[in-house]
Design a protein around this motif. Structure first.
Motif, PDB file in Angstrom:
ATOM      1  N   GLU A 157      -4.227   7.380   5.407  1.00  0.00           N
ATOM      2  CA  GLU A 157      -3.743   8.740   5.608  1.00  0.00           C
ATOM      3  C   GLU A 157      -2.226   8.831   5.553  1.00  0.00           C
ATOM      4  O   GLU A 157      -1.671   9.828   5.091  1.00  0.00           O
ATOM      5  N   ASN A 158      -1.542   7.811   6.065  1.00  0.00           N
ATOM      6  CA  ASN A 158      -0.084   7.881   6.127  1.00  0.00           C
ATOM      7  C   ASN A 158       0.506   6.472   6.135  1.00  0.00           C
ATOM      8  O   ASN A 158      -0.179   5.501   6.459  1.00  0.00           O
ATOM      9  N   ARG A 159       1.776   6.356   5.762  1.00  0.00           N
ATOM     10  CA  ARG A 159       2.502   5.096   5.830  1.00  0.00           C
ATOM     11  C   ARG A 159       3.773   5.341   6.627  1.00  0.00           C
ATOM     12  O   ARG A 159       4.616   6.150   6.237  1.00  0.00           O
ATOM     13  N   ASP A 160       3.924   4.619   7.735  1.00  0.00           N
ATOM     14  CA  ASP A 160       5.048   4.856   8.633  1.00  0.00           C
ATOM     15  C   ASP A 160       6.067   3.720   8.633  1.00  0.00           C
ATOM     16  O   ASP A 160       6.870   3.604   9.562  1.00  0.00           O
ATOM     17  N   ILE A 161       6.057   2.867   7.638  1.00  0.00           N
ATOM     18  CA  ILE A 161       7.021   1.762   7.561  1.00  0.00           C
ATOM     19  C   ILE A 161       7.663   1.738   6.186  1.00  0.00           C
ATOM     20  O   ILE A 161       7.117   2.249   5.204  1.00  0.00           O
ATOM     21  N   PHE A 186       0.839  -1.203   0.000  1.00  0.00           N
ATOM     22  CA  PHE A 186       0.000   0.000   0.000  1.00  0.00           C
ATOM     23  C   PHE A 186       0.872   1.250   0.000  1.00  0.00           C
ATOM     24  O   PHE A 186       2.060   1.200   0.338  1.00  0.00           O
ATOM     25  N   GLN A 187       0.248   2.365  -0.364  1.00  0.00           N
ATOM     26  CA  GLN A 187       0.869   3.685  -0.286  1.00  0.00           C
ATOM     27  C   GLN A 187      -0.104   4.641   0.420  1.00  0.00           C
ATOM     28  O   GLN A 187      -1.312   4.394   0.442  1.00  0.00           O
ATOM     29  N   ALA A 188       0.421   5.718   0.966  1.00  0.00           N
ATOM     30  CA  ALA A 188      -0.443   6.744   1.550  1.00  0.00           C
ATOM     31  C   ALA A 188      -1.345   7.310   0.452  1.00  0.00           C
ATOM     32  O   ALA A 188      -0.899   7.582  -0.657  1.00  0.00           O
ATOM     33  N   GLY A 189      -2.634   7.456   0.772  1.00  0.00           N
ATOM     34  CA  GLY A 189      -3.597   7.955  -0.197  1.00  0.00           C
ATOM     35  C   GLY A 189      -4.378   6.859  -0.896  1.00  0.00           C
ATOM     36  O   GLY A 189      -5.355   7.152  -1.591  1.00  0.00           O
TER      37      GLY A 189
END
Length: 380
Positions: free
Chosen positions: A178-182, A81-84
């Motif tokens: 909303e966001n990707r933190d990895i 996955f990607q943010a958005g």
């Protein structure tokens, strides 16, 4: 002699003319003073509702929101996955390689070996028992060992399968990431935030209110939200029961319609009820004056203004609630005049009200006079 008489007559005529001219032209006219009374408007108190509104600031958020975290620690092997991105509930987001899974696999393998050995021993013991070469006790021990080995294997396999499932992190809800933190090959723990998913089915606005405003709000109440000149209507869905330690206010949530003009994190202005009263006695706000902070009005009684103190409630730009001090049949002077004073004679512009008040006074005087006459007649 005749000329002397003519001279005297002429002098008299001249004097008379002078007197007439003085009286008609030169003598100052007397000023006639006409007494005037202030003219006012008057009306009876009314029964009505007063609702006061106030503007607040709130933050738009999705009604459903999920912070995704792994249930086991390990290395990130794959990210999907990607943010958005929009994801569906159950969709795999990433895959983790966990050392604990390797340990569990070894435990499953060891339990499987023990189970095979226990089952082999049980089969041999049963054969010997059938031929009479094994005791009942030996058979019972072999059966117990096989059953225990089966339980150990099932437990190890369950733990492994569960951990294997945890190596694939899935979206708990459908929505927008909303966001990707990895990143790939990151080593994460169970407290690591992988991403945040916002549900897109419904929005809500979160805001804080004082105790006074909270007392006038109920679940289901309609509020108005404004953003960039566009107004949206929402419904209150949750009222806080304790003060937020950070803001010092009570938290409130209201449901909003899905709209392209409202997005997650947007700050909006909203209008809610500050205070309200229903079926209250009301008078025009212009009728109220103050004396050292105490509100009062002038009543029209017997052709005069009578100063009367009142206890006021809430009020808006036009109307004030009266808690005490007046009756519904009182005639309140509703217009302001700098000539008004307690006991001042006034004229009422509203002929109907003035006539009614005057008629009441006349009727009262007539009743008094009739009573006095009756008294005299009875006395005689």
């Amino acid at each position: 002699m005749k000329e002397k008489k003519k001279w005297i007559v002429g002098l008299v005529v001249l004097i008379l003319v002078a007197v007439i001219v003085y009286i008609r032209v030169l003598k100052p006219e007397e000023t006639v003073e006409i007494e005037t009374w202030p003219t006012v408007a008057a009306a009876n108190p009314q029964t009505g509702d007063i609702v006061l509104y106030t503007d607040l600031t709130g933050t738009v958020e999705p009604q459903s929101k999920a912070t995704v975290q792994a249930k086991i620690g390990g290395e990130i092997l794959e990210i999907f996955f990607q943010a958005g991105d929009f994801v569906e509930a159950g969709q795999v987001l990433c895959r983790i390689d966990s050392d604990s899974l390797t340990t569990l696999q070894l435990q499953v393998d060891a339990a499987a070996v023990q189970l095979r050995n226990a089952n082999s021993t049980l089969e041999r013991t049963r054969a010997l028992y059938a031929d009479g070469f094994a005791s009942d006790q030996s058979l019972e021990q072999a059966e117990d060992s096989a059953e225990s080995a089966q339980i150990s294997y099932d437990s190890a396999k369950t733990q492994y399968d569960l951990q294997l499932e945890y190596t694939q992190v899935a979206a708990p809800i459908s929505g927008l990431i909303e966001n990707r933190d990895i990143e790939l090959h990151d080593h994460i723990g169970t407290d690591t935030e992988i991403c945040v998913i916002s549900g897109q089915e419904q929005l809500q606005v979160n805001f804080g209110v004082t105790e006074r405003i909270l007392g006038n709000l109920s679940v289901g109440d309609i509020i108005t939200v404004e953003k960039n000149g566009t107004a949206y209507e929402g419904n209150v869905i949750e009222l806080g029961t304790k003060v937020n330690s950070t803001s010092g206010l009570y938290d409130v949530k209201a449901l909003l319609p899905k709209s392209s003009g409202l997005s997650n994190g947007t700050r909006v202005k909203l209008t809610v009820v500050l205070d309200r009263t229903a079926d209250a006695m009301t008078i025009p706000l212009d009728a109220v004056n103050y004396d050292d902070g105490t509100p009062f009005v002038y009543l029209y009684q017997d052709g005069r203004a009578v100063k009367t103190e009142i206890e006021s409630g809430i009020y808006d730009s036009e109307t004030m609630e009266v808690l005490s001090g007046l009756d519904m049949d009182d005639v309140v002077i509703t217009s302001w005049s700098n000539e008004l004073a307690d006991g001042q004679e006034v004229l009422v512009a509203d002929a109907g009200t003035a006539d009614a008040a005057g008629a009441d006074t006349e009727n009262a005087d007539a009743d008094t006079a009739a009573g006095e006459n009756d008294g005299k007649g009875n006395a005689e």
